[in-house]
Design a protein around this motif. Structure first.
Motif, PDB file in Angstrom:
ATOM      1  N   GLY A 239       0.819  -1.296  -0.063  1.00 29.03           N
ATOM      2  CA  GLY A 239      -0.033  -0.101   0.089  1.00 29.03           C
ATOM      3  C   GLY A 239       0.739   1.204  -0.030  1.00 29.03           C
ATOM      4  N   PHE A 240       1.882   1.239   0.888  1.00 33.09           N
ATOM      5  CA  PHE A 240       2.548   2.517   0.886  1.00 33.09           C
ATOM      6  C   PHE A 240       4.188   2.411   0.441  1.00 33.09           C
ATOM      7  CE2 PHE A 240      -0.825   2.731   3.933  1.00 33.09           C
ATOM      8  CZ  PHE A 240      -1.308   4.007   3.795  1.00 33.09           C
ATOM      9  N   GLY A 241       4.505   1.200   0.104  1.00 38.58           N
ATOM     10  CA  GLY A 241       6.099   1.016  -0.323  1.00 38.58           C
ATOM     11  C   GLY A 241       7.120   1.223   0.443  1.00 38.58           C
ATOM     12  N   LEU A 242       6.733   0.711   1.818  1.00 36.45           N
ATOM     13  CA  LEU A 242       7.548   0.858   2.980  1.00 36.45           C
ATOM     14  C   LEU A 242       8.194  -0.619   3.383  1.00 36.45           C
ATOM     15  CD1 LEU A 242       5.339   3.386   4.989  1.00 36.45           C
ATOM     16  CD2 LEU A 242       7.607   3.940   3.962  1.00 36.45           C
ATOM     17  N   GLU A 243       9.208  -0.646   4.038  1.00 31.08           N
ATOM     18  CA  GLU A 243       9.703  -1.856   4.447  1.00 31.08           C
ATOM     19  C   GLU A 243       8.849  -2.702   5.231  1.00 31.08           C
ATOM     20  OE1 GLU A 243      11.163   1.035   4.673  1.00 31.08           O
ATOM     21  OE2 GLU A 243      13.392   1.199   3.576  1.00 31.08           O
ATOM     22  N   VAL A 244       8.920  -3.760   4.995  1.00 31.31           N
ATOM     23  CA  VAL A 244       8.224  -4.862   5.882  1.00 31.31           C
ATOM     24  C   VAL A 244       9.073  -5.685   6.703  1.00 31.31           C
ATOM     25  CG1 VAL A 244       6.553  -6.657   6.244  1.00 31.31           C
ATOM     26  CG2 VAL A 244       6.304  -4.899   4.357  1.00 31.31           C
ATOM     27  N   SER A 245       9.212  -5.291   8.086  1.00 34.18           N
ATOM     28  CA  SER A 245      10.303  -6.061   8.753  1.00 34.18           C
ATOM     29  C   SER A 245      11.643  -5.972   7.972  1.00 34.18           C
ATOM     30  CB  SER A 245       9.971  -7.443   9.032  1.00 34.18           C
ATOM     31  OG  SER A 245       8.681  -7.727   9.885  1.00 34.18           O
ATOM     32  N   GLY A 246      12.158  -4.917   7.502  1.00 34.95           N
ATOM     33  CA  GLY A 246      13.541  -4.673   7.071  1.00 34.95           C
ATOM     34  C   GLY A 246      13.490  -4.998   5.471  1.00 34.95           C
ATOM     35  N   GLY A 247      12.374  -5.649   5.124  1.00 37.80           N
ATOM     36  CA  GLY A 247      12.600  -5.760   3.567  1.00 37.80           C
ATOM     37  C   GLY A 247      11.634  -4.911   2.705  1.00 37.80           C
ATOM     38  N   ARG A 248      11.954  -4.679   1.552  1.00 39.82           N
ATOM     39  CA  ARG A 248      11.008  -3.969   0.399  1.00 39.82           C
ATOM     40  C   ARG A 248      10.496  -4.734  -0.632  1.00 39.82           C
ATOM     41  NH1 ARG A 248      11.305   1.702   0.961  1.00 39.82           N
ATOM     42  NH2 ARG A 248      10.424   1.798  -1.302  1.00 39.82           N
ATOM     43  N   ILE A 249       9.338  -4.201  -1.066  1.00 37.22           N
ATOM     44  CA  ILE A 249       8.693  -5.318  -2.074  1.00 37.22           C
ATOM     45  C   ILE A 249       8.632  -4.293  -3.444  1.00 37.22           C
ATOM     46  CG2 ILE A 249       6.286  -6.005  -2.793  1.00 37.22           C
ATOM     47  CD1 ILE A 249       5.782  -6.263   0.291  1.00 37.22           C
ATOM     48  N   ALA A 250       9.100  -5.144  -4.292  1.00 40.52           N
ATOM     49  CA  ALA A 250       9.253  -4.528  -5.737  1.00 40.52           C
ATOM     50  C   ALA A 250       8.159  -4.435  -6.655  1.00 40.52           C
ATOM     51  CB  ALA A 250      10.406  -5.225  -6.536  1.00 40.52           C
ATOM     52  N   VAL A 251       7.116  -3.559  -6.144  1.00 34.76           N
ATOM     53  CA  VAL A 251       6.008  -3.563  -7.021  1.00 34.76           C
ATOM     54  C   VAL A 251       5.355  -2.005  -6.703  1.00 34.76           C
ATOM     55  CG1 VAL A 251       4.601  -3.837  -4.926  1.00 34.76           C
ATOM     56  CG2 VAL A 251       3.627  -4.395  -7.108  1.00 34.76           C
ATOM     57  N   GLN A 252       4.761  -1.361  -7.633  1.00 34.12           N
ATOM     58  CA  GLN A 252       4.122  -0.249  -7.530  1.00 34.12           C
ATOM     59  C   GLN A 252       2.967  -0.026  -6.520  1.00 34.12           C
ATOM     60  OE1 GLN A 252       2.831   1.563 -11.391  1.00 34.12           O
ATOM     61  NE2 GLN A 252       2.091   3.469 -10.490  1.00 34.12           N
ATOM     62  N   SER A 253       3.256   0.767  -5.703  1.00 40.83           N
ATOM     63  CA  SER A 253       2.085   1.005  -4.596  1.00 40.83           C
ATOM     64  C   SER A 253       0.842   1.036  -4.804  1.00 40.83           C
ATOM     65  CB  SER A 253       2.776   1.926  -3.637  1.00 40.83           C
ATOM     66  OG  SER A 253       4.079   1.762  -2.983  1.00 40.83           O
ATOM     67  N   LEU A 254      -0.143   0.485  -4.054  1.00 36.96           N
ATOM     68  CA  LEU A 254      -1.543   0.644  -4.320  1.00 36.96           C
ATOM     69  C   LEU A 254      -2.141   2.071  -4.099  1.00 36.96           C
ATOM     70  CD1 LEU A 254      -4.182  -0.864  -4.925  1.00 36.96           C
ATOM     71  CD2 LEU A 254      -4.250  -1.500  -2.487  1.00 36.96           C
ATOM     72  N   VAL A 255      -1.527   2.662  -2.723  1.00 37.07           N
ATOM     73  CA  VAL A 255      -1.937   3.807  -2.387  1.00 37.07           C
ATOM     74  C   VAL A 255      -1.186   5.060  -2.821  1.00 37.07           C
ATOM     75  CG1 VAL A 255      -2.752   5.344  -0.338  1.00 37.07           C
ATOM     76  CG2 VAL A 255      -3.241   2.785  -0.327  1.00 37.07           C
ATOM     77  N   VAL A 256       0.219   5.101  -2.188  1.00 39.58           N
ATOM     78  CA  VAL A 256       1.092   6.038  -2.270  1.00 39.58           C
ATOM     79  C   VAL A 256       2.273   5.827  -1.808  1.00 39.58           C
ATOM     80  CG1 VAL A 256       0.626   7.419  -0.189  1.00 39.58           C
ATOM     81  CG2 VAL A 256       1.697   8.434  -2.030  1.00 39.58           C
ATOM     82  N   ASP A 257       3.507   6.127  -2.751  1.00 37.64           N
ATOM     83  CA  ASP A 257       5.103   5.628  -2.163  1.00 37.64           C
ATOM     84  C   ASP A 257       5.334   6.565  -1.081  1.00 37.64           C
ATOM     85  OD1 ASP A 257       5.764   3.514  -3.526  1.00 37.64           O
ATOM     86  OD2 ASP A 257       5.767   4.609  -5.315  1.00 37.64           O
ATOM     87  N   LEU A 258       5.830   6.190  -0.100  1.00 40.49           N
ATOM     88  CA  LEU A 258       6.349   6.917   1.088  1.00 40.49           C
ATOM     89  C   LEU A 258       7.867   6.771   1.344  1.00 40.49           C
ATOM     90  CD1 LEU A 258       3.154   6.880   3.568  1.00 40.49           C
ATOM     91  CD2 LEU A 258       3.696   8.650   1.959  1.00 40.49           C
ATOM     92  N   ALA A 259       8.463   7.896   1.793  1.00 40.58           N
ATOM     93  CA  ALA A 259       9.770   7.770   2.151  1.00 40.58           C
ATOM     94  C   ALA A 259       9.989   8.620   3.190  1.00 40.58           C
ATOM     95  CB  ALA A 259      10.538   7.955   0.786  1.00 40.58           C
ATOM     96  N   PRO A 260      11.063   8.287   4.312  1.00 38.64           N
ATOM     97  CA  PRO A 260      11.471   8.981   5.542  1.00 38.64           C
ATOM     98  C   PRO A 260      11.791  10.440   4.740  1.00 38.64           C
ATOM     99  CG  PRO A 260      12.378   7.012   5.646  1.00 38.64           C
ATOM    100  CD  PRO A 260      12.010   7.128   4.093  1.00 38.64           C
ATOM    101  N   LYS A 261      11.421  11.543   5.408  1.00 42.24           N
ATOM    102  CA  LYS A 261      11.770  12.861   5.080  1.00 42.24           C
ATOM    103  C   LYS A 261      13.370  13.013   5.615  1.00 42.24           C
ATOM    104  CE  LYS A 261       7.877  15.932   5.296  1.00 42.24           C
ATOM    105  NZ  LYS A 261       7.261  17.257   6.113  1.00 42.24           N
ATOM    106  N   ALA A 262      14.092  13.894   5.058  1.00 41.80           N
ATOM    107  CA  ALA A 262      15.471  14.116   5.394  1.00 41.80           C
ATOM    108  C   ALA A 262      15.586  14.621   6.504  1.00 41.80           C
ATOM    109  CB  ALA A 262      16.000  14.923   4.135  1.00 41.80           C
TER     110      ALA A 262
END
Length: 294
Positions: A239-262
């Motif tokens: 849904g959000f393109g975030l790490e799941v227990s330390g692993g990332r999923i190579a797929v376009q997100s369902l809702v929105v792609d989030l990333a930590p702010k600098a």
């Protein structure tokens, strides 16, 4: 309190596994299931370990491979303990309990994401598949959901369905909750390198084990917690393109792609482990534990 039967009356001629043998058996079931998936499916198809974070198909296969582990456990329960799967919490009310568990799991995850967002932890990197809907874009999303149904359900079957009930029947409910929660966290201990993020993640995973145990006990069934586990993992990674227990999923997100702010602190975003290593998750899980334990 001992001799606890969490999900129904004890079956006639029921044989209990020794407590000391339960944890090694869980590890064996898990390793054998993963080896069967790797050498029986992934390697013959030409996939490597690195492909799990760069392609969605091998990840779906790995998640579905948890089904081998579930089958091993069910075979043990049926043949050695002489019990039905119903005794592990796979009892009635599937549609109602599973549907409610999906909603509750999504609600918990959205609460964590919303709390991190509101305190300045995230930025938007891109928008989800809903901006350019295509049947082919939804294929990996649906396949990953099916994979997480199997993976989440298997982990709950092992920890809250079998281990918790087994330990409770001999040593009481409190010890059974502690044992299954700590083991659950330990099994995730190698997901990333030792770090502050991993320390907080493991604490949160223990807290998750406590909360989800209380949920299963309160409902008298495993269906709701299986769904909760699935919803959390799927919406977090897909849904959000975030790490799941330390692993990332190579797929376009369902809702929105989030990333930590600098500049956002690791304890807010969870760093390399993802939101499961965030204090926001600690707060939400504590609230859940109080609710389900009341």
């Amino acid at each position: 309190m001992k001799n606890v039967e969490l999900y129904g009356p004890r079956a006639p001629r029921h044989r209990r596994t020794w407590t000391a043998a339960a944890i090694p058996l869980i590890i064996v079931f898990f390793i054998v299931g993963q080896l069967a998936t790797i050498f029986g499916v992934l390697k013959p198809m030409g996939f490597r370990q690195a492909d799990l974070e760069s392609q969605w198909l091998p990840l779906v296969i790995q998640l579905a491979g948890f089904g081998f582990t579930a089958l091993l456990l069910l075979a043990w329960v049926w043949l050695f303990e002489r019990r039905s799967p119903l005794a592990l919490g796979l009892n009635g009310g599937f549609l109602r309990r599973y549907g409610r568990g999906l909603l509750v799991g999504c609600g918990f995850l959205l609460s964590v994401i919303g709390l991190i967002w509101a305190t300045g932890g995230y930025r938007i990197e891109g928008f989800g598949v809903w901006t350019a809907p295509s049947p082919m874009l939804f294929l990996p999303i649906l396949a990953l959901f099916a994979g997480f149904v199997i993976q989440g359900g298997t982990e709950e079957l092992l920890m809250r369905g079998w281990l918790m009930q087994l330990v409770a029947s001999r040593h009481g409910l409190v010890i059974s909750i502690v044992v299954n929660s700590v083991l659950f966290a330990i099994l995730h201990g190698g997901n990333i390198a030792p770090s502050k993020e991993l320390t907080l993640a493991l604490a949160n995973l223990v807290l998750f084990g406590v909360m989800i145990s209380l949920y299963a006990i309160k409902e008298g069934s495993l269906w709701g917690v299986c769904a909760w586990h699935t919803a959390w993992n799927w919406l977090l990674g897909v849904g959000f393109g975030l790490e799941v227990s330390g692993g990332r999923i190579a797929v376009q997100s369902l809702v929105v792609d989030l990333a930590p702010k600098a500049g956002a602190p690791w304890w807010l975003t969870g760093g390399a482990f993802g939101p499961e290593a965030s204090v926001a998750t600690t707060i939400v899980l504590l609230a859940g534990s109080i609710y389900f334990g009341a």
